[in-house]
Each structure stands twice: as structure tokens, then as C-alpha cells.
Design a protein around this motif. Structure first.
Motif, mmCIF file in Angstrom:
data_model
loop_
_atom_site.group_PDB
_atom_site.id
_atom_site.type_symbol
_atom_site.label_atom_id
_atom_site.label_comp_id
_atom_site.label_asym_id
_atom_site.label_seq_id
_atom_site.Cartn_x
_atom_site.Cartn_y
_atom_site.Cartn_z
ATOM 1 N N LEU A 119 0.844 -1.197 0.000
ATOM 2 C CA LEU A 119 0.000 0.000 0.000
ATOM 3 C C LEU A 119 0.875 1.242 0.000
ATOM 4 O O LEU A 119 1.712 1.419 0.888
ATOM 5 C CB LEU A 119 -0.902 0.008 1.241
ATOM 6 N N MET A 120 0.683 2.099 -0.975
ATOM 7 C CA MET A 120 1.324 3.410 -0.991
ATOM 8 C C MET A 120 0.396 4.416 -0.333
ATOM 9 O O MET A 120 -0.768 4.546 -0.715
ATOM 10 C CB MET A 120 1.623 3.841 -2.430
ATOM 11 N N THR A 121 0.910 5.149 0.650
ATOM 12 C CA THR A 121 0.119 6.235 1.238
ATOM 13 C C THR A 121 0.785 7.561 0.853
ATOM 14 O O THR A 121 0.939 7.842 -0.326
ATOM 15 C CB THR A 121 -0.067 6.042 2.748
ATOM 16 N N SER A 122 1.198 8.380 1.812
ATOM 17 C CA SER A 122 1.799 9.657 1.436
ATOM 18 C C SER A 122 2.671 10.182 2.561
ATOM 19 O O SER A 122 2.530 9.788 3.728
ATOM 20 C CB SER A 122 0.717 10.688 1.091
ATOM 21 N N ILE A 123 3.572 11.085 2.199
ATOM 22 C CA ILE A 123 4.420 11.734 3.185
ATOM 23 C C ILE A 123 3.553 12.410 4.254
ATOM 24 O O ILE A 123 2.486 12.953 3.965
ATOM 25 C CB ILE A 123 5.342 12.771 2.496
ATOM 26 N N TYR A 124 4.002 12.312 5.498
ATOM 27 C CA TYR A 124 3.318 12.911 6.639
ATOM 28 C C TYR A 124 1.939 12.314 6.894
ATOM 29 O O TYR A 124 1.092 12.938 7.531
ATOM 30 C CB TYR A 124 3.186 14.429 6.492
ATOM 31 N N ALA A 125 1.706 11.089 6.420
ATOM 32 C CA ALA A 125 0.375 10.488 6.589
ATOM 33 C C ALA A 125 -0.035 10.390 8.044
ATOM 34 O O ALA A 125 -1.233 10.390 8.355
ATOM 35 C CB ALA A 125 0.347 9.104 5.947
ATOM 36 N N THR A 126 0.945 10.299 8.953
ATOM 37 C CA THR A 126 0.621 10.126 10.374
ATOM 38 C C THR A 126 0.856 11.392 11.187
ATOM 39 O O THR A 126 0.804 11.351 12.421
ATOM 40 C CB THR A 126 1.469 8.995 10.978
ATOM 41 N N ARG A 127 1.074 12.514 10.515
ATOM 42 C CA ARG A 127 1.430 13.749 11.220
ATOM 43 C C ARG A 127 0.232 14.686 11.296
ATOM 44 O O ARG A 127 -0.170 15.287 10.305
ATOM 45 C CB ARG A 127 2.591 14.433 10.486
ATOM 46 N N SER A 128 -0.326 14.840 12.483
ATOM 47 C CA SER A 128 -1.445 15.756 12.661
ATOM 48 C C SER A 128 -0.972 17.195 12.862
ATOM 49 O O SER A 128 -1.788 18.126 12.868
ATOM 50 C CB SER A 128 -2.285 15.330 13.862
ATOM 51 N N ASP A 129 0.351 17.403 13.021
ATOM 52 C CA ASP A 129 0.884 18.735 13.273
ATOM 53 C C ASP A 129 1.295 19.460 11.993
ATOM 54 O O ASP A 129 1.792 20.585 12.044
ATOM 55 C CB ASP A 129 2.093 18.646 14.204
ATOM 56 N N ILE A 130 1.093 18.811 10.819
ATOM 57 C CA ILE A 130 1.461 19.419 9.541
ATOM 58 C C ILE A 130 0.207 20.012 8.904
ATOM 59 O O ILE A 130 -0.765 19.291 8.668
ATOM 60 C CB ILE A 130 2.083 18.384 8.596
ATOM 61 N N PRO A 131 0.191 21.310 8.618
ATOM 62 C CA PRO A 131 -1.009 21.927 8.010
ATOM 63 C C PRO A 131 -1.367 21.254 6.689
ATOM 64 O O PRO A 131 -0.514 20.935 5.873
ATOM 65 C CB PRO A 131 -0.570 23.383 7.782
ATOM 66 N N GLY A 132 -2.656 21.028 6.504
ATOM 67 C CA GLY A 132 -3.140 20.473 5.255
ATOM 68 C C GLY A 132 -3.169 18.960 5.181
ATOM 69 O O GLY A 132 -3.725 18.400 4.230
ATOM 70 N N VAL A 133 -2.573 18.280 6.159
ATOM 71 C CA VAL A 133 -2.565 16.823 6.156
ATOM 72 C C VAL A 133 -3.887 16.313 6.722
ATOM 73 O O VAL A 133 -4.309 16.720 7.809
ATOM 74 C CB VAL A 133 -1.385 16.266 6.979
ATOM 75 N N THR A 134 -4.550 15.448 5.991
ATOM 76 C CA THR A 134 -5.784 14.836 6.479
ATOM 77 C C THR A 134 -5.476 13.447 7.027
ATOM 78 O O THR A 134 -4.450 12.854 6.688
ATOM 79 C CB THR A 134 -6.826 14.703 5.355
ATOM 80 N N PRO A 135 -6.338 12.904 7.869
ATOM 81 C CA PRO A 135 -6.069 11.588 8.458
ATOM 82 C C PRO A 135 -6.465 10.415 7.587
ATOM 83 O O PRO A 135 -6.332 9.264 8.012
ATOM 84 C CB PRO A 135 -6.909 11.610 9.734
ATOM 85 N N TRP A 136 -6.929 10.635 6.351
ATOM 86 C CA TRP A 136 -7.522 9.533 5.601
ATOM 87 C C TRP A 136 -6.508 8.505 5.136
ATOM 88 O O TRP A 136 -6.800 7.297 5.099
ATOM 89 C CB TRP A 136 -8.340 10.068 4.430
ATOM 90 N N LYS A 137 -5.305 8.928 4.783
ATOM 91 C CA LYS A 137 -4.279 7.949 4.425
ATOM 92 C C LYS A 137 -3.896 7.099 5.631
ATOM 93 O O LYS A 137 -3.694 5.890 5.534
ATOM 94 C CB LYS A 137 -3.048 8.660 3.866
ATOM 95 N N ARG A 138 -3.772 7.742 6.785
ATOM 96 C CA ARG A 138 -3.458 6.998 8.004
ATOM 97 C C ARG A 138 -4.571 5.995 8.309
ATOM 98 O O ARG A 138 -4.299 4.861 8.732
ATOM 99 C CB ARG A 138 -3.285 7.958 9.172
ATOM 100 N N ARG A 139 -5.787 6.397 8.099
ATOM 101 C CA ARG A 139 -6.907 5.491 8.345
ATOM 102 C C ARG A 139 -6.881 4.296 7.398
ATOM 103 O O ARG A 139 -7.244 3.180 7.779
ATOM 104 C CB ARG A 139 -8.222 6.255 8.236
ATOM 105 N N SER A 140 -6.448 4.517 6.149
ATOM 106 C CA SER A 140 -6.336 3.386 5.222
ATOM 107 C C SER A 140 -5.232 2.432 5.676
ATOM 108 O O SER A 140 -5.363 1.212 5.549
ATOM 109 C CB SER A 140 -6.081 3.878 3.798
#
Length: 265
Positions: A119-140
Motif C-alpha cells: 500500500l502506498m500512502t503519502s508523506i506525513y500520513a501520520t502527522r497531525s501537526d502538519i497543516p493540510g494533512v488529512t487523516p484519511w491515508k493513516r486510516r487506510s
């Protein structure tokens, strides 16, 4: 990528379903699978368009938003490569609908089958402190771990922010990596992880640095920490999104995935 790299080939894998196959990572991933002697099948919504992008590749029609259409596509797959991702656009829930919902629907369509999955997700997938990052990749990512499938999860760094001499791959864990990576390097790593026992059950960020690409990927993946058995998160993920704080619909999806796993042993 170097055709001479060595890895302990998983002889149980031949048929690979490529999800996101017409995308900018999916297309080189299809070619990488072919180079390694695998039989890639491409999940596509529009076969006519896909024929132009993937000539000679077996196409399987299906829609990530329609779980029923996915049942035939996943049937017989010994491995999955998931590179699907939302391009954003006008739909405010695009990432929830595609990045997360697509993974959820694929897992549901498997109906107890256990293909090796990258599974490919994305950079900062688990970072809630980065503006603009949503939790959906982490949830996948969490859905895949909950499913019990044999997996490798790869959040790559910035696409194409890399020079021609940066072919040495660097794997990091914990969501702190930053840098660039070429698309063909991402594709080769995803396919290589399916064929390498030391990549099993691991989550890592992927960066390119100056130097040569790896020649022995068994040892390369072997230096990484494995995710903890039974955990929904990567081994070094920040503990800032407790499952108890997730929306009810997300928790219900996790329960459903676990139930499928239990019902099928």
C-alpha cells in the motif's frame, strides 16, 4: 531501476492486481511487475482509455466506489499493489471517498482471501501537526493492518524532487522523513516488497539520496523495525490519533474488517 538487484523471490506470487494502475505511480509499477516475471492485472474504470496507457496489459473493469464490481477483480489475486489516490478537485470528501474508501472496499471485496499487499500512502500520513494533512491515508493504513493481510506500507516522500544521481534509497520510520523520490523508485520498491520476506509487516518512508540504488533488498528491508503485532499503527507512528477518538463510521469499518478476518480464520 537496476535489473540486477537481488531478492529472495516469493515463488507463491504470480498474479498481481494493480489498483491505481493508470496513475503516475501505477504505470511504472505495472512495468516493474512485468520485469520481475509477474502477471499484472490492472483495475480500471475505463478500459478504452487504459488500453492506450497500458498496451498489452490485462485489464479488469471495476470501480473503487462500487464494492460489488471489485469482487471479480480481486478473485485469484495473489498480491495487490495499491497506488490509488485522490487528486483533490472540487469534491471536499475526495480523500475520504478514494484514498480511504477505495482501500476499505477492496478489503471488503476480498471476502477472506489473504493476498500479499503493498500500500502506498503519502508523506506525513501520520502527522497531525502538519497543516493540510488529512487523516484519511493513516486510516487506510490502519484498515490494512486490522485486516490481517500480509502487508508492506510505503509513505513516499515528495514525487520527483530528486536529481539524476540520487538513486540511493533511504528508508525511515516514524513520519519525520523529508526529501524527494523518483516515481520509478517508488514503483520498484512497492513491487520488490511483495517478493521480499524481510519487507513483511513493515511501514517505512521512502527517500532518495546521492549514490547507487540497492543491490540486495533482502538486507535492505531487513534493517527496518517491524510493526507491532496487533497494532493499528506503524511501529514508530506518533500516538496522537487514538482509535477511540475516531468517527463512529471509521471505528465501524475497523470492526467490520476485523470481523471478516475472524470469520475466515
Amino acid at each position: 531501476m537496476d535489473q540486477g538487484l537481488t531478492m529472495s523471490r516469493n515463488q507463491n506470487i504470480t498474479d498481481v492486481l494493480m489498483v491505481g494502475a493508470t496513475g503516475s505511480i501505477g504505470q511504472p509499477a505495472v512495468r516493474a511487475a512485468q520485469r520481475h516475471g509477474l502477471h499484472p492485472r490492472a483495475l480500471v474504470r475505463d478500459p478504452r482509455r487504459a488500453e492506450q496507457l497500458l498496451p498489452g496489459v490485462e485489464l479488469v473493469q471495476g470501480d473503487l466506489a462500487d464494492p460489488v464490481s471489485l469482487r471479480h477483480a480481486v478473485s485469484g489475486a495473489e498480491a495487490l499493489v495499491l497506488t490509488h489516490r485522490s487528486s483533490g478537485g472540487p469534491r471536499p470528501d475526495a480523500r475520504a471517498h478514494v484514498d480511504y474508501g477505495g482501500a476499505r472496499n477492496i478489503l471488503a471485496a476480498l471476502d477472506g482471501a489473504q493476498p500479499r499487499t503493498a500500500l502506498m500512502t503519502s508523506i506525513y500520513a501520520t502527522r497531525s501537526d502538519i497543516p493540510g494533512v488529512t487523516p484519511w491515508k493513516r486510516r487506510s493504513e490502519r484498515l490494512l493492518r486490522a485486516s490481517g493481510l500480509p502487508y508492506t506500507i510505503v509513505p513516499p516522500c515528495w514525487f520527483d524532487h530528486v536529481g539524476p544521481t540520487q538513486r540511493r534509497l533511504v528508508l525511515e520510520q516514524g513520519g519525520t522523513a523529508d526529501g524527494g523520490i523518483a516515481r520509478d523508485q517508488i514503483a520498484e520498491t512497492l513491487v520488490g516488497s511483495l517478493l521480499t520476506g524481510t519487507a513483511l509487516g513493515k511501514t517505512f518512508e521512502l527517500i532518495a539520496a546521492g549514490g547507487q540504488e540497492p543491490s540486495d533488498w533482502d538486507g535492505f528491508f531487513g534493517d527496518l523495525k517491524s510493526d507491532e503485532s496487533g497494532s493499528l499503527d506503524g511501529v514508530l507512528d506518533p500516538a496522537d490519533l487514538p482509535v477511540e477518538a475516531e468517527p463512529q463510521a471509521v471505528r465501524a469499518d475497523l470492526d467490520a474488517v476485523r470481523s471478516l478476518r475472524g470469520a475466515n480464520g
